[in-house]
Enzyme design. Sequence first.
Site, PDB file in Angstrom:
ATOM      1  N   LYS A 254       0.973  -1.308   0.122  1.00 42.69           N
ATOM      2  CA  LYS A 254       0.000  -0.167   0.143  1.00 42.69           C
ATOM      3  C   LYS A 254       0.943   1.203   0.020  1.00 42.69           C
ATOM      4  O   LYS A 254       1.966   1.508   0.514  1.00 42.69           O
ATOM      5  CB  LYS A 254      -0.853  -0.233   1.209  1.00 42.69           C
ATOM      6  CG  LYS A 254      -1.877  -1.278   1.337  1.00 42.69           C
ATOM      7  CD  LYS A 254      -2.833  -1.088   2.500  1.00 42.69           C
ATOM      8  CE  LYS A 254      -3.904  -2.254   2.711  1.00 42.69           C
ATOM      9  NZ  LYS A 254      -4.925  -2.073   1.662  1.00 42.69           N
ATOM     10  N   ARG A 327     -10.432 -11.540  -0.133  1.00 41.15           N
ATOM     11  CA  ARG A 327     -11.103 -12.614  -0.861  1.00 41.15           C
ATOM     12  C   ARG A 327     -10.438 -13.911  -1.082  1.00 41.15           C
ATOM     13  O   ARG A 327     -11.027 -14.881  -1.041  1.00 41.15           O
ATOM     14  CB  ARG A 327     -11.383 -11.885  -2.409  1.00 41.15           C
ATOM     15  CG  ARG A 327     -10.273 -11.821  -3.078  1.00 41.15           C
ATOM     16  CD  ARG A 327     -10.413 -10.927  -4.515  1.00 41.15           C
ATOM     17  NE  ARG A 327     -10.577  -9.554  -3.926  1.00 41.15           N
ATOM     18  CZ  ARG A 327     -10.837  -8.543  -4.936  1.00 41.15           C
ATOM     19  NH1 ARG A 327     -10.778  -8.943  -6.147  1.00 41.15           N
ATOM     20  NH2 ARG A 327     -11.002  -7.372  -4.322  1.00 41.15           N
TER      21      ARG A 327
END
Length: 482
Positions: A254, A327
């Site tokens: 990030k 996910r």
Amino acid sequence: MNIVLKTREKKDDEIEIILLKNTEKLPTKTKTILRNINFKSSNFNTYFETSSKKLFVYIKEKDSESIKIAISKAVNTLKKYTSFYIDINFLKKELKIEDLVQGFILGSYEFLKYKKKEKSLKTLCINIKNSQENKTNLENRLKDSLKLCQSVNFVRDIVNTPAQDFYPKSMAKEALELAKKANMSCKVYGEDYMQENSLNAMYAVGKASIHESQLIHLSYKPCNPASTRTKKAKAKIVLVGKGVTYDTGGLSLKRGDGMVSMKIDKAGAISILGVMKYLSQSNLDIEVHAILGAVENMIDSNAYKPDDVIKIGNKTVEITNTDAEGRLVLADCLVYAQKNINDIDYIFDLATLTGSSIGAFGGYTSAVLGHSQKLKKQISKASSKSGELVGFMPYNIYMQDILKSGVADILNSSANKNGAAIIGSMFLDNFIDKKYKKKWLHFDIAGPSYRKTTWGYNPYGATGAGVRLVVEFLKQLSVKNQ
């Protein structure tokens, strides 16, 4: 927080909360002051009359959410005071106990774990003298509302706790504590189990962390009040939670301030723990299985990488973005649940999955996706009753090839960031068995689970999003199946 039901007038040391929609019946002096300060210029404006210890709150509408916000505004306007009083009747309408309790308790929440400040014990006395309802019913509703609010604040406390003090084994410990209740059980599996049972995605995401990943299976089964024997449940639901206790993004690191507040990436799993905490204090006749994937997505020489291919269930997944890790964790948990739990009526997964859902709904609404319109209508009803906002996103045939891979069955992420919340859900859909397609819903709670400003009766930080919504759905299931 302490809330009591009484049949008496206000005591001298109590602050009386008076909700006002109009000012016609007030004394002339008070009316003049309110007019001069433009009291009715903005919803939830307040005025404190020191001499009488009355706190007036302007409220445009009498709906549940407005009542909750008004009570929250009242208690936060006068923070130094600890004793409050309100009459259960407002403009010929009897206020709901649930609204008063949620506004008072959720609205006055503070996270003080790392501050040199003690929590003040605030008390609200609700005058039920003119209530049309039986006192026993009111007391039962009060007890239930207190349990629900305690569960929400339990979630807030944990989600607000940074990763240095809350990691995968901490989550397992919380689950095991809940399992001490007579109608609950808990199994916790570590990385050896994941490797032995082909839970490859969870293992891959967490293997760069010093904290071992934990797959948590917490179960609630209704029991007869007079004994510890379980009784037949009216429905069986599986709740799957993304529990990424910290997310650096992995090797797809990030950037900028994107890593700030990533302690919130466990909010899906923790909200489910909050639901289980509520169930541990109640006796709802619904069987509930919480499957929580607790991992930490870190960076090390053995971190999983873009271009890796991981097998999940009977599908291979090409990794294109290690920051799309949630996910992967959910997929393994969904596969585990369908393999190990029989005769499932509903499968819900909760996750802080995508920033895209925030862009779509403005940050205050959970995005919901699935194949069953009937189930969505049930959630919409639970949303209206609980006060938690939901918005529905569609699948469409034009996006069905977006996760095609040249080397594996599917990609874990698409280079096309448009509709990322839908794409994330479409990925998970690959791991839902055909027989459960219309029994499954995905909840992207990235927006409402954490806010950096005060929002209604939600203070800065974690909100406990998902708890009230799911509990209300469970209650409706219980009533529906009677």
